[in-house]
Write a protein that holds these residues in place. Structure first.
Motif, PDB file in Angstrom:
ATOM      1  N   UNK A   1      17.184  19.241   3.152  1.00 52.35           N
ATOM      2  CA  UNK A   1      15.781  19.231   2.735  1.00 52.35           C
ATOM      3  C   UNK A   1      15.242  17.855   2.351  1.00 52.35           C
ATOM      4  N   UNK A   2      14.071  17.538   2.875  1.00 48.61           N
ATOM      5  CA  UNK A   2      13.456  16.228   2.662  1.00 48.61           C
ATOM      6  C   UNK A   2      11.955  16.337   2.916  1.00 48.61           C
ATOM      7  N   UNK A   3      11.236  15.324   2.498  1.00 48.03           N
ATOM      8  CA  UNK A   3       9.806  15.202   2.795  1.00 48.03           C
ATOM      9  C   UNK A   3       9.630  14.156   3.895  1.00 48.03           C
ATOM     10  N   UNK A   4       8.650  14.376   4.755  1.00 54.25           N
ATOM     11  CA  UNK A   4       8.327  13.345   5.739  1.00 54.25           C
ATOM     12  C   UNK A   4       7.403  12.289   5.144  1.00 54.25           C
ATOM     13  N   UNK A   5       6.612  12.664   4.140  1.00 54.72           N
ATOM     14  CA  UNK A   5       5.662  11.722   3.560  1.00 54.72           C
ATOM     15  C   UNK A   5       6.275  11.019   2.348  1.00 54.72           C
ATOM     16  N   UNK A   6       5.683   9.916   1.958  1.00 60.62           N
ATOM     17  CA  UNK A   6       6.137   9.157   0.788  1.00 60.62           C
ATOM     18  C   UNK A   6       5.465   9.708  -0.460  1.00 60.62           C
ATOM     19  N   UNK A   7       6.268   9.978  -1.493  1.00 65.96           N
ATOM     20  CA  UNK A   7       5.732  10.467  -2.756  1.00 65.96           C
ATOM     21  C   UNK A   7       5.197   9.303  -3.605  1.00 65.96           C
ATOM     22  N   UNK A   8       4.578   9.664  -4.728  1.00 65.93           N
ATOM     23  CA  UNK A   8       3.973   8.652  -5.591  1.00 65.93           C
ATOM     24  C   UNK A   8       5.007   7.682  -6.148  1.00 65.93           C
ATOM     25  N   UNK A   9       6.244   8.172  -6.316  1.00 65.00           N
ATOM     26  CA  UNK A   9       7.287   7.285  -6.831  1.00 65.00           C
ATOM     27  C   UNK A   9       7.839   6.362  -5.753  1.00 65.00           C
ATOM     28  N   UNK A  10       7.323   6.477  -4.512  1.00 57.39           N
ATOM     29  CA  UNK A  10       7.728   5.605  -3.402  1.00 57.39           C
ATOM     30  C   UNK A  10       6.498   4.896  -2.831  1.00 57.39           C
ATOM     31  N   UNK A  11       5.796   4.125  -3.616  1.00 54.90           N
ATOM     32  CA  UNK A  11       4.520   3.548  -3.141  1.00 54.90           C
ATOM     33  C   UNK A  11       4.683   2.542  -2.014  1.00 54.90           C
ATOM     34  N   UNK A  12       5.872   1.978  -1.867  1.00 52.53           N
ATOM     35  CA  UNK A  12       6.061   0.933  -0.855  1.00 52.53           C
ATOM     36  C   UNK A  12       6.798   1.438   0.390  1.00 52.53           C
ATOM     37  N   UNK A  13       6.932   2.756   0.536  1.00 53.13           N
ATOM     38  CA  UNK A  13       7.766   3.308   1.616  1.00 53.13           C
ATOM     39  C   UNK A  13       7.311   2.834   3.000  1.00 53.13           C
TER      40      UNK A  13
ATOM     41  N   UNK B   1      -7.328  15.708   1.045  1.00 53.08           N
ATOM     42  CA  UNK B   1      -7.632  14.764  -0.032  1.00 53.08           C
ATOM     43  C   UNK B   1      -6.725  13.540  -0.004  1.00 53.08           C
ATOM     44  N   UNK B   2      -5.636  13.616   0.758  1.00 50.97           N
ATOM     45  CA  UNK B   2      -4.664  12.527   0.801  1.00 50.97           C
ATOM     46  C   UNK B   2      -3.471  12.762  -0.108  1.00 50.97           C
ATOM     47  N   UNK B   3      -3.515  13.822  -0.929  1.00 48.94           N
ATOM     48  CA  UNK B   3      -2.379  14.157  -1.786  1.00 48.94           C
ATOM     49  C   UNK B   3      -1.274  14.810  -0.956  1.00 48.94           C
TER      50      UNK B   3
ATOM     51  N   UNK C   1       4.371  -1.117   7.532  1.00 51.71           N
ATOM     52  CA  UNK C   1       3.636  -0.636   8.697  1.00 51.71           C
ATOM     53  C   UNK C   1       2.141  -0.882   8.546  1.00 51.71           C
ATOM     54  N   UNK C   2       1.653  -0.848   7.304  1.00 49.61           N
ATOM     55  CA  UNK C   2       0.238  -1.081   7.058  1.00 49.61           C
ATOM     56  C   UNK C   2      -0.668   0.004   7.600  1.00 49.61           C
ATOM     57  N   UNK C   3      -0.129   1.221   7.731  1.00 48.29           N
ATOM     58  CA  UNK C   3      -0.917   2.314   8.322  1.00 48.29           C
ATOM     59  C   UNK C   3      -1.050   3.509   7.387  1.00 48.29           C
ATOM     60  N   UNK C   4      -0.701   3.316   6.113  1.00 50.33           N
ATOM     61  CA  UNK C   4      -0.818   4.414   5.167  1.00 50.33           C
ATOM     62  C   UNK C   4       0.336   5.390   5.260  1.00 50.33           C
ATOM     63  N   UNK C   5       0.176   6.521   4.632  1.00 51.46           N
ATOM     64  CA  UNK C   5       1.227   7.541   4.540  1.00 51.46           C
ATOM     65  C   UNK C   5       1.288   8.364   5.833  1.00 51.46           C
ATOM     66  N   UNK C   6       2.351   9.160   5.947  1.00 48.96           N
ATOM     67  CA  UNK C   6       2.496  10.053   7.102  1.00 48.96           C
ATOM     68  C   UNK C   6       1.642  11.297   6.876  1.00 48.96           C
TER      69      UNK C   6
END
Length: 555
Positions: free
Chosen positions: A449-461, A512-514, A465-470
């Motif tokens: 189990x894992x997330x594809x997107x970066x959580x708030x505790x991973x702001x630099x994930x 919302x981006x959350x 890439x400079x393209x925002x979150x997944x």
């Protein structure tokens, strides 16, 4: 003249060995790359037969082993991926290549004929390592746990999704080796059932008046040559078993097993000492009022709490879709908002889950396209990595067992066409998406189990890439999987079964981006078969006018 003829015969093989090849490290993590071992082993068998005909020596033991491996190779080379899709076949191939051929080499090294020996020695650099064999063994144990399979069931090859012609069995030495690998890792929970299975097989062989080697299952080939890979003695197995049972807390049974050990080997010094110690422990328990009771072995502690929910979903249990919710799901033809490329050939969309919304697209990639992607990816396959949430460094992890390759549009026009197809169906911009990642799962291949997107505790994930979150995930299934290999979502109890030629899609972020934490998902271990997937991770940048922001956190 004869020696020179043999040398010329081997020159093409030696030239091939000088060509670049994919790394052999962690070969068990990709069934696709393990197919190379099948053909490599076939070449070695051809060379070995030339050696036998030339030398006419040591034919007794060598011929028996060659015939056994040849029977396996007839099945293997006809369809390597299906053959290696059976985890027992894959395990025995790794074991045979890491130990059996090395034993053969040692046996013939003193011979004057150099043809076969030089060929075998040159090819050894591409063989699996001891770490591969250990990894393959742990993969079998992982399958045993996830799908709740008894050691007897696995040893007999009675796996879901396996037909009788595909069935492969473990030898008594295979079972003993699985127990011993577990024991070396202080994993007594797995040591016990495999040592018990080894004892059962020894008893069956004794009752039939055969040895463990003579009674090896049809179509199986163990690690070593007949006579060099003899099954263990009863006393040796009881030694491992009794101590493992003691470590699990069942002192009374450990004492009984140790008495059996002494009956087989009265002079066994460690057993004599253990009897005295176990007697002492039981006496202390009786004095304290803690008389021995039945002890039920439990698995070692898990690193994360959702282990059992994840495994239940992998077995097809614990799915939380009610019949009422199921009736609300629907299928439709999807034209991407009247996209010109989809008007005449709309996508066939089927809702797999409602919250989070997971949709499957049928017939969205052809057999020829899937084959081309595999051909492009196979030479680039490397052990899949994860991003360390603390350091951001890419690293391998035991909970992601696969190999992957990245394909950009410059690799082949097909990749550009697939990117356009994904954009047409989803309506999302692919210019800021990551390259197509192709993954091939190996023995017991999984991604816990894992997330594809970066959580708030991973702001630099994804900062580089400079393209925002997944924002979303698109996943092509490029093979059917007879058993196991589902994509499951433990938070919501969803399970999506691989179907060749389809793709599934979901949003990782709310409008919302959350982050949508219900999208935490996993790739279940592949029990039988060969799993190929390719995924596209789509990023936020460029979607501002394609998926407008929501007004609430969960919108």
């Amino acid at each position: 003249m004869e020696q020179r003829w043999r040398t010329l015969l081997l020159l093409p093989l030696l030239v091939l060995l000088l060509l670049p090849t994919a790394s052999h490290s962690e070969v068990f993590t990709s069934i696709g790359q393990m197919t190379d071992l099948v053909f490599m082993e076939k070449d070695l068998l051809i060379s070995l037969n030339d050696y036998i005909q030339a030398e006419e020596s040591k034919l007794g033991r060598i011929k028996r082993w060659v015939e056994k491996v040849q029977r396996v190779m007839e099945k293997a080379t006809s369809d390597p991926e299906t053959f290696l899709g059976h985890p027992i076949n894959a395990y025995q191939l790794v074991k045979r290549m890491s130990h059996g051929w090395a034993q053969l080499e040692s046996m013939v090294l003193q011979d004057t004929t150099e043809g076969f020996v030089s060929n075998l020695t040159a090819q050894r650099q591409y063989f699996p390592t001891d770490e591969d064999q250990s990894g393959a063994a742990k993969a079998l144990l992982r399958l045993q746990d996830t799908y709740r399979l008894e050691a007897r069931t696995m040893a007999n090859g009675l796996l879901p999704g396996v037909t009788e012609p595909q069935r492969a069995r473990l030898s008594v030495h295979d079972c003993f080796q699985l127990g011993r690998i577990s024991y070396t890792a202080s994993d007594y929970y797995h040591t016990v059932p495999w040592m018990e299975q080894t004892l059962r097989m020894i008893d069956e062989f004794d009752a039939a008046g055969t040895t463990g080697v003579d009674a090896a299952a049809p179509g199986s080939a163990g690690a070593g040559l007949v006579g060099t890979d003899e099954p263990p003695g009863r006393a040796e197995v009881l030694d491992y078993l009794s101590y493992s049972v003691y470590q699990l807390g069942d002192v009374e049974r450990a004492l009984a097993l140790t008495h059996q050990l002494l009956a087989n080997d009265p002079g066994h010094q460690r057993a004599q000492g253990n009897v005295r110690y176990f007697d002492y422990v039981l006496e202390q328990k009786r004095k304290s009022g803690n008389a021995s009771s039945q002890v039920e072995a439990s698995r070692p502690p898990d690193a994360y709490p959702e282990r059992y929910a994840y495994e239940k979903l992998c077995r097809g249990e614990g799915i939380k879709m009610t019949s009422r919710r199921r009736r609300r799901l629907s299928c439709r033809f999807q034209d991407g908002g009247r996209n010109p490329r989809l008007l005449l050939a709309p996508a066939r969309e089927e809702e797999e889950w409602d919250r989070p919304r997971i949709v499957r697209y049928h017939g969205v990639i052809s057999d020829g396209e899937m084959q081309r992607i595999k051909e492009l990816a196979k030479p680039r396959l490397r052990r899949a990595t994860i991003s360390n949430p603390l350091t951001g460094v890419l690293e391998t992890a035991p909970y992601r067992i696969s190999k992957s390759a990245w394909l950009g549009e410059e690799e082949d026009p097909l990749i550009a066409r697939l990117n356009q197809r994904i954009e047409d169906v989803t309506g999302l911009n692919m210019r800021t998406a990551e390259d197509l990642q192709v993954a091939n799962y190996g023995m017991g291949g999984q991604y816990e189990p894992h997330f594809d997107f970066a959580r708030k505790e991973e702001p630099d994930a994804f900062e580089r890439l400079g393209t925002g979150n997944r924002i979303a995930t698109w996943l092509f299934y490029m093979s059917d999987v007879p058993s196991g290999g589902a994509t499951v979502f433990p938070e919501v109890g969803a399970s999506v079964v691989p179907k060749k030629g389809t793709a599934v899609f979901w949003y990782n972020l709310f409008a919302s981006g959350e982050g949508d934490y219900s999208t935490r998902h996993a790739a279940c271990p592949v029990l039988v078969g060969n799993k190929w997937v390719s995924n596209k991770w789509i990023h936020e940048r460029g979607q501002e006018f394609r998926r407008k922001c929501g007004m609430t956190e969960t919108a």
